[in-house]
Design a protein around this motif. Structure first.
Motif, short mmCIF file in Angstrom:
data_model
loop_
_atom_site.label_atom_id
_atom_site.label_comp_id
_atom_site.label_asym_id
_atom_site.label_seq_id
_atom_site.Cartn_x
_atom_site.Cartn_y
_atom_site.Cartn_z
N LEU A 1 50.33 10.60 45.35
CA LEU A 1 49.31 9.92 44.56
C LEU A 1 48.95 10.71 43.32
CD1 LEU A 1 46.92 8.69 47.41
CD2 LEU A 1 48.61 7.35 46.14
N ILE A 2 49.47 11.94 43.21
CA ILE A 2 49.10 12.76 42.04
C ILE A 2 49.66 12.17 40.75
CG2 ILE A 2 49.35 15.07 41.01
CD1 ILE A 2 48.90 16.17 43.84
N PRO A 3 50.75 11.50 40.62
CA PRO A 3 52.10 11.66 41.17
C PRO A 3 52.82 12.76 40.44
CG PRO A 3 52.13 9.84 39.65
CD PRO A 3 50.71 10.37 39.68
N ILE A 4 54.00 12.99 40.80
CA ILE A 4 54.79 14.05 40.18
C ILE A 4 56.25 13.73 40.39
CG2 ILE A 4 54.72 15.47 42.24
CD1 ILE A 4 54.52 17.88 40.33
N PHE A 5 57.08 14.24 39.56
CA PHE A 5 58.52 14.06 39.75
C PHE A 5 58.93 14.85 40.98
CE2 PHE A 5 58.94 11.85 35.96
CZ PHE A 5 58.28 12.50 34.93
N LEU A 6 59.76 14.27 41.82
CA LEU A 6 60.18 14.92 43.06
C LEU A 6 60.85 16.26 42.80
CD1 LEU A 6 61.49 11.95 45.19
CD2 LEU A 6 59.43 13.28 45.54
N SER A 7 61.63 16.35 41.75
CA SER A 7 62.34 17.62 41.50
C SER A 7 61.35 18.74 41.22
CB SER A 7 63.31 17.47 40.32
OG SER A 7 62.61 17.07 39.16
N ALA A 8 60.26 18.44 40.54
CA ALA A 8 59.24 19.47 40.27
C ALA A 8 58.49 19.81 41.54
CB ALA A 8 58.28 18.99 39.20
N MET A 9 58.28 18.82 42.42
CA MET A 9 57.53 19.05 43.65
C MET A 9 58.26 20.04 44.56
SD MET A 9 56.28 16.25 46.35
CE MET A 9 55.45 16.68 47.85
N TRP A 10 59.55 19.97 44.60
CA TRP A 10 60.31 20.83 45.52
C TRP A 10 60.91 22.04 44.82
CZ3 TRP A 10 58.57 19.85 49.91
CH2 TRP A 10 58.19 18.56 50.25
N ALA A 11 60.50 22.31 43.59
CA ALA A 11 61.02 23.45 42.86
C ALA A 11 60.47 24.76 43.39
CB ALA A 11 60.70 23.31 41.38
N VAL A 12 59.47 24.71 44.27
CA VAL A 12 58.90 25.92 44.84
C VAL A 12 59.99 26.64 45.59
CG1 VAL A 12 57.18 26.84 46.42
CG2 VAL A 12 56.66 24.84 45.07
N HIS B 1 51.93 27.21 35.96
CA HIS B 1 51.75 25.76 35.95
C HIS B 1 50.28 25.34 35.94
CE1 HIS B 1 55.89 24.64 36.07
NE2 HIS B 1 56.11 25.45 37.08
N ILE B 2 49.38 26.23 35.62
CA ILE B 2 47.97 25.85 35.59
C ILE B 2 47.71 24.80 34.51
CG2 ILE B 2 47.17 27.69 34.04
CD1 ILE B 2 44.63 27.78 35.89
N THR B 3 48.53 24.78 33.46
CA THR B 3 48.35 23.76 32.44
C THR B 3 49.16 22.49 32.75
OG1 THR B 3 50.13 24.66 31.07
CG2 THR B 3 47.89 25.44 30.64
N HIS B 4 49.94 22.52 33.80
CA HIS B 4 50.67 21.33 34.28
C HIS B 4 49.96 20.86 35.54
CE1 HIS B 4 54.01 23.79 32.37
NE2 HIS B 4 53.73 22.82 31.51
N LEU B 5 48.88 20.15 35.35
CA LEU B 5 47.98 19.82 36.46
C LEU B 5 48.68 19.09 37.59
CD1 LEU B 5 45.04 20.35 37.11
CD2 LEU B 5 44.49 18.11 36.17
N ASN B 6 49.66 18.24 37.26
CA ASN B 6 50.34 17.49 38.32
C ASN B 6 51.09 18.43 39.26
OD1 ASN B 6 52.18 18.13 36.33
ND2 ASN B 6 53.08 16.09 36.21
N ILE B 7 51.77 19.42 38.73
CA ILE B 7 52.49 20.39 39.56
C ILE B 7 51.50 21.30 40.29
CG2 ILE B 7 54.11 22.34 39.52
CD1 ILE B 7 55.42 20.98 37.07
N PHE B 8 50.50 21.77 39.58
CA PHE B 8 49.49 22.68 40.14
C PHE B 8 48.80 22.08 41.36
CE2 PHE B 8 45.47 25.00 40.21
CZ PHE B 8 45.89 26.30 39.99
N LEU B 9 48.40 20.82 41.26
CA LEU B 9 47.70 20.17 42.37
C LEU B 9 48.64 19.91 43.55
CD1 LEU B 9 45.45 17.58 40.49
CD2 LEU B 9 44.92 19.93 41.13
N THR B 10 49.87 19.58 43.25
CA THR B 10 50.84 19.28 44.31
C THR B 10 51.18 20.52 45.13
OG1 THR B 10 51.77 17.54 42.96
CG2 THR B 10 53.12 18.30 44.77
N ILE B 11 51.23 21.68 44.49
CA ILE B 11 51.56 22.92 45.20
C ILE B 11 50.60 23.18 46.34
CG2 ILE B 11 51.68 25.44 44.95
CD1 ILE B 11 52.67 24.94 42.07
#
Length: 195
Positions: free
Chosen positions: A184-195, A138-148
């Protein structure tokens, strides 16, 4: 390693966690896919508007106009990106990635230590997480990368609160900040908790 100071271990873990970013030292940046098509143009527009003192509510460059603040990508008001936008984008975006990887490593190490793991076990847990395929794909998906980067800190805070006999207003405030800032990044909640 059990006798090493936490600061020394944190520095070593950050260096090891940053090894996949070694190509940055040679001028390579993962500007492919969403990074190239979405995040770099969006951050360039945000930077331009911020330096002019504007809140980028509308972008005339997308289609017949687009409410850019409503975009479900990286957020204009995310504190770190807000400050890094004063730098040229070729410095700001790599620096954002480096800072977030180090924050992920330190947060995971502290969480593992809070679970009473040895320094070695905590270091292995940290490197397993921060060098995992999920993070680096997810390095190219900055929203997911930063949220992790916020995930280990969230786990650490929740674990800490569950061990307290009494939760104070300060605890609730810290919890709200640690769980609120990633939105504030923001990101879709489903992607945020996909970890």
């Amino acid at each position: 390693m059990n006798n090493w100071p936490i600061k020394k271990i944190a520095i070593i873990l950050c260096v090891l966690a940053l090894l996949p970013l070694l190509p940055l030292a040679f001028g390579y940046f993962p500007a492919i896919g969403d990074m190239r098509d979405v995040f770099i143009p969006l951050e360039s527009f945000f930077r331009e508007q911020q330096l002019q003192g504007n809140i980028p509510a509308w972008s005339p460059a997308v289609s017949f106009g687009f409410p850019i603040l409503a975009s479900a990508q990286i957020g204009f008001f995310y504190p770190l990106l807000f400050f890094l936008r004063f730098l040229p984008i070729y410095l700001g975006l790599p620096l954002a990635i480096i800072i977030h990887i180090c924050a992920t490593a330190i947060g995971m190490f502290l969480f593992a230590r809070k679970l009473k793991m040895s320094n070695e076990g905590a270091a292995l847990t940290t490197l397993s997480f921060v060098l995992s395929q999920f993070i680096w794909q997810h390095i190219t998906h900055l929203n997911i990368f930063l949220t992790i980067a916020w995930f280990p800190w969230q786990m650490l805070m929740v674990h800490t609160l569950f061990q307290k006999k009494e939760i104070t207003k300060k605890d609730i405030t810290i919890l709200a900040i640690i769980f609120g800032i990633p939105f504030l990044i923001p990101i879709f909640l489903s992607a945020m908790w996909a970890v």
